[in-house]
Design a protein around this motif. Structure first.
Motif, PDB file in Angstrom:
ATOM      1  N   ILE A   6      22.809 -12.987  19.292  1.00  0.00           N
ATOM      2  CA  ILE A   6      23.832 -12.180  18.638  1.00  0.00           C
ATOM      3  C   ILE A   6      24.413 -11.190  19.633  1.00  0.00           C
ATOM      4  N   TRP A   7      25.737 -11.012  19.567  1.00  0.00           N
ATOM      5  CA  TRP A   7      26.411 -10.010  20.394  1.00  0.00           C
ATOM      6  C   TRP A   7      26.177  -8.637  19.776  1.00  0.00           C
ATOM      7  N   LYS A   8      25.732  -7.703  20.596  1.00  0.00           N
ATOM      8  CA  LYS A   8      25.429  -6.370  20.093  1.00  0.00           C
ATOM      9  C   LYS A   8      26.566  -5.419  20.451  1.00  0.00           C
ATOM     10  N   PRO A   9      27.428  -5.093  19.502  1.00  0.00           N
ATOM     11  CA  PRO A   9      28.503  -4.135  19.787  1.00  0.00           C
ATOM     12  C   PRO A   9      27.925  -2.753  20.049  1.00  0.00           C
ATOM     13  N   LYS A  10      28.717  -1.891  20.658  1.00  0.00           N
ATOM     14  CA  LYS A  10      28.233  -0.556  21.003  1.00  0.00           C
ATOM     15  C   LYS A  10      27.810   0.228  19.763  1.00  0.00           C
ATOM     16  N   THR A  11      28.453  -0.036  18.638  1.00  0.00           N
ATOM     17  CA  THR A  11      28.083   0.671  17.418  1.00  0.00           C
ATOM     18  C   THR A  11      26.742   0.194  16.885  1.00  0.00           C
ATOM     19  N   GLY A  12      26.387  -1.070  17.130  1.00  0.00           N
ATOM     20  CA  GLY A  12      25.086  -1.584  16.741  1.00  0.00           C
ATOM     21  C   GLY A  12      25.028  -2.030  15.290  1.00  0.00           C
ATOM     22  N   LEU A  13      24.387  -3.183  15.070  1.00  0.00           N
ATOM     23  CA  LEU A  13      24.160  -3.664  13.710  1.00  0.00           C
ATOM     24  C   LEU A  13      22.934  -2.988  13.124  1.00  0.00           C
ATOM     25  N   ARG A  14      23.011  -2.626  11.870  1.00  0.00           N
ATOM     26  CA  ARG A  14      21.841  -2.145  11.157  1.00  0.00           C
ATOM     27  C   ARG A  14      20.842  -3.288  11.006  1.00  0.00           C
ATOM     28  N   PRO A  15      19.531  -2.992  10.900  1.00  0.00           N
ATOM     29  CA  PRO A  15      18.530  -4.068  10.836  1.00  0.00           C
ATOM     30  C   PRO A  15      18.805  -5.128   9.764  1.00  0.00           C
ATOM     31  N   ALA A  16      19.186  -4.691   8.561  1.00  0.00           N
ATOM     32  CA  ALA A  16      19.453  -5.661   7.498  1.00  0.00           C
ATOM     33  C   ALA A  16      20.641  -6.550   7.848  1.00  0.00           C
ATOM     34  N   SER A  17      21.672  -5.970   8.460  1.00  0.00           N
ATOM     35  CA  SER A  17      22.842  -6.754   8.858  1.00  0.00           C
ATOM     36  C   SER A  17      22.517  -7.676  10.028  1.00  0.00           C
ATOM     37  N   HIS A  18      21.630  -7.228  10.913  1.00  0.00           N
ATOM     38  CA  HIS A  18      21.187  -8.091  12.014  1.00  0.00           C
ATOM     39  C   HIS A  18      20.520  -9.345  11.455  1.00  0.00           C
ATOM     40  N   ARG A  19      19.686  -9.168  10.440  1.00  0.00           N
ATOM     41  CA  ARG A  19      19.025 -10.325   9.820  1.00  0.00           C
ATOM     42  C   ARG A  19      20.048 -11.231   9.137  1.00  0.00           C
ATOM     43  N   ARG A  20      21.064 -10.643   8.518  1.00  0.00           N
ATOM     44  CA  ARG A  20      22.110 -11.454   7.882  1.00  0.00           C
ATOM     45  C   ARG A  20      22.882 -12.256   8.931  1.00  0.00           C
ATOM     46  N   ALA A  21      23.180 -11.629  10.069  1.00  0.00           N
ATOM     47  CA  ALA A  21      23.883 -12.332  11.135  1.00  0.00           C
ATOM     48  C   ALA A  21      23.028 -13.468  11.696  1.00  0.00           C
ATOM     49  N   SER A  22      21.728 -13.234  11.840  1.00  0.00           N
ATOM     50  CA  SER A  22      20.817 -14.284  12.311  1.00  0.00           C
ATOM     51  C   SER A  22      20.803 -15.457  11.332  1.00  0.00           C
ATOM     52  N   ALA A  23      20.725 -15.132  10.040  1.00  0.00           N
ATOM     53  CA  ALA A  23      20.728 -16.179   9.017  1.00  0.00           C
ATOM     54  C   ALA A  23      22.031 -16.982   9.075  1.00  0.00           C
ATOM     55  N   ALA A  24      23.158 -16.293   9.254  1.00  0.00           N
ATOM     56  CA  ALA A  24      24.448 -16.984   9.306  1.00  0.00           C
ATOM     57  C   ALA A  24      24.533 -17.908  10.514  1.00  0.00           C
ATOM     58  N   LEU A  25      24.026 -17.468  11.681  1.00  0.00           N
ATOM     59  CA  LEU A  25      24.044 -18.326  12.871  1.00  0.00           C
ATOM     60  C   LEU A  25      23.179 -19.567  12.672  1.00  0.00           C
ATOM     61  N   GLY A  26      21.996 -19.391  12.090  1.00  0.00           N
ATOM     62  CA  GLY A  26      21.134 -20.542  11.826  1.00  0.00           C
ATOM     63  C   GLY A  26      21.775 -21.518  10.866  1.00  0.00           C
ATOM     64  N   LEU A  27      22.417 -20.997   9.838  1.00  0.00           N
ATOM     65  CA  LEU A  27      23.095 -21.854   8.868  1.00  0.00           C
ATOM     66  C   LEU A  27      24.289 -22.570   9.492  1.00  0.00           C
ATOM     67  N   LEU A 164      31.455 -12.360   7.680  1.00  0.00           N
ATOM     68  CA  LEU A 164      30.220 -11.673   7.323  1.00  0.00           C
ATOM     69  C   LEU A 164      30.493 -10.175   7.192  1.00  0.00           C
ATOM     70  N   ARG A 165      30.049  -9.605   6.092  1.00  0.00           N
ATOM     71  CA  ARG A 165      30.160  -8.163   5.883  1.00  0.00           C
ATOM     72  C   ARG A 165      28.873  -7.515   6.389  1.00  0.00           C
ATOM     73  N   VAL A 166      29.020  -6.622   7.359  1.00  0.00           N
ATOM     74  CA  VAL A 166      27.835  -6.043   7.991  1.00  0.00           C
ATOM     75  C   VAL A 166      27.965  -4.531   8.068  1.00  0.00           C
ATOM     76  N   ALA A 167      26.809  -3.866   8.146  1.00  0.00           N
ATOM     77  CA  ALA A 167      26.751  -2.415   8.310  1.00  0.00           C
ATOM     78  C   ALA A 167      26.456  -2.096   9.766  1.00  0.00           C
ATOM     79  N   THR A 168      27.265  -1.222  10.358  1.00  0.00           N
ATOM     80  CA  THR A 168      27.078  -0.812  11.743  1.00  0.00           C
ATOM     81  C   THR A 168      27.005   0.713  11.807  1.00  0.00           C
ATOM     82  N   GLY A 169      26.742   1.230  12.999  1.00  0.00           N
ATOM     83  CA  GLY A 169      26.709   2.674  13.173  1.00  0.00           C
ATOM     84  C   GLY A 169      28.047   3.325  12.915  1.00  0.00           C
ATOM     85  N   ALA A 170      29.132   2.536  12.945  1.00  0.00           N
ATOM     86  CA  ALA A 170      30.476   3.068  12.703  1.00  0.00           C
ATOM     87  C   ALA A 170      30.947   2.810  11.275  1.00  0.00           C
ATOM     88  N   GLY A 171      30.066   2.263  10.436  1.00  0.00           N
ATOM     89  CA  GLY A 171      30.430   1.987   9.057  1.00  0.00           C
ATOM     90  C   GLY A 171      30.341   0.506   8.724  1.00  0.00           C
TER      91      GLY A 171
END
Length: 326
Positions: A6-27, A164-171
């Motif tokens: 996963i690409w990590k933007p400077k704002t950073g994915l929240r842990p729950a959103s990181h798991r969602r992104a991982s699930a989406a890539l696997g799918l 994918l709707r994700v939560a980051t440090g910027a919202g």
């Protein structure tokens, strides 16, 4: 095997959103394989520590990357170390069983002794084609070239289509899946050396990472990863000209991404390894000249050599090497 990061933007994915992104890539990978071949979705397993320690079995739909399937897997990842999607079927003439591991954290495969470097997704095939055993997608590129090309095309389609709707440090943000995927590549056994890029973004940064691993340690330390990325980025155009001689190159300009499929040969993976080895040798030659005669000239003129001047010399020398190769 195929690994995904996963690409990590400077704002950073929240842990729950990181798991969602991982699930989406696997799918996305599972859906690409299913459409490129003829696979039945069997069951999914949630496990603790290592994939053998199964704690829960469940089913998940993998026709496309969809919110319900992402939620189902991400919920298990919040309680377990990983989820494995098990598939069985055919890819071309190969009869395969494919396990797609989706990790709750990128360091799970490192701590479990599965990989040497962090990853969010790992897919491994097992099977046979014409009686020959199959142990990796890298090998399948030689055995079932057209089918693997189709996998790459279908994978891009999934990355492009899924959002994918994700939560980051910027919202809270809504991103297409391609924006969250940094590296998806086919590797030989468990090594990143000579990995074949099925998706690299930003492509100059990821390619610089691959070349950095192939360069001699005593030379690459002078520029460091940042300096090498700068030299690669400034030579993007001649580098693309070189790659197009050896690969079917799909440059996604709007995504700043690239896909490379070695041109059909006997076998394609040897074409890839030879092309990367030649490119690494050209980079090494450029590093030697930048640290040798170019450095001496600079010291004689300025009385010292700084990092920026060295990187600029490396960029110029690498450009000359690339023009010689093309």
């Amino acid at each position: 095997m195929i690994t995904a990061k996963i690409w990590k933007p400077k704002t950073g994915l929240r842990p729950a959103s990181h798991r969602r992104a991982s699930a989406a890539l696997g799918l996305a990978l599972a859906a690409a394989l299913r459409r490129a071949g003829n696979f039945d979705a069997a069951e999914a397993e949630a496990w603790k520590g290592v994939p053998d320690a199964v704690k829960e079995t469940f089913t998940v739909e993998i026709k496309h990357v969809n919110e319900e399937a992402i939620k189902t897997i991400a919920e298990r990842l919040s309680r377990h170390s990983g989820v494995t999607i098990k598939m069985r079927g055919r890819l071309g003439w190969a009869e395969l069983a494919v396990d797609i591991d989706i990790y709750a954290h990128e360091y799970v495969p490192v701590r479990a002794g599965i990989l040497h470097e962090p990853a969010e997704v790992l897919a491994e095939p097992r099977g046979r084609v014409d009686g020959r055993p199959i142990a990796s997608f890298y090998q399948l590129l030689d055995e079932e070239y057209e089918a693997m090309k189709t996998v790459a095309v279908q994978l891009y389609a999934e990355l492009r289509m899924a959002k994918l709707r994700v939560a980051t440090g910027a919202g809270v943000r809504t991103h297409p899946l391609w924006r969250l995927a940094a590296r998806i590549h086919a590797t030989h056994e468990y090594s990143d050396r000579y990995a074949i890029p099925l998706w690299y973004r930003p492509w100059t940064r990821q390619l610089a990472r691959s070349l950095y691993a192939l360069a001699p340690p005593e030379l690459r330390r002078l520029a460091g990863p940042v300096g090498l990325r700068r030299a690669i980025k400034e030579n993007a155009k001649p580098l693309l000209n070189y790659l197009q001689r050896h690969y079917i190159v799909a440059v996604r300009h709007t995504e700043n991404a690239i896909q490379l499929i070695p041109k059909p040969s006997s076998p394609p993976t040897q074409t890839h390894r030879k092309a990367m080895k030649t490119l690494a040798e050209a980079l090494t030659n450029a590093m030697r000249r930048a640290a040798g005669e170019k450095a001496i000239e600079t010291i004689q003129q300025k009385g010292y050599l700084d990092w920026r001047t060295y990187v600029e010399a490396l960029q110029q020398e690498f450009e000359q090497e690339l023009r010689r190769l093309t």
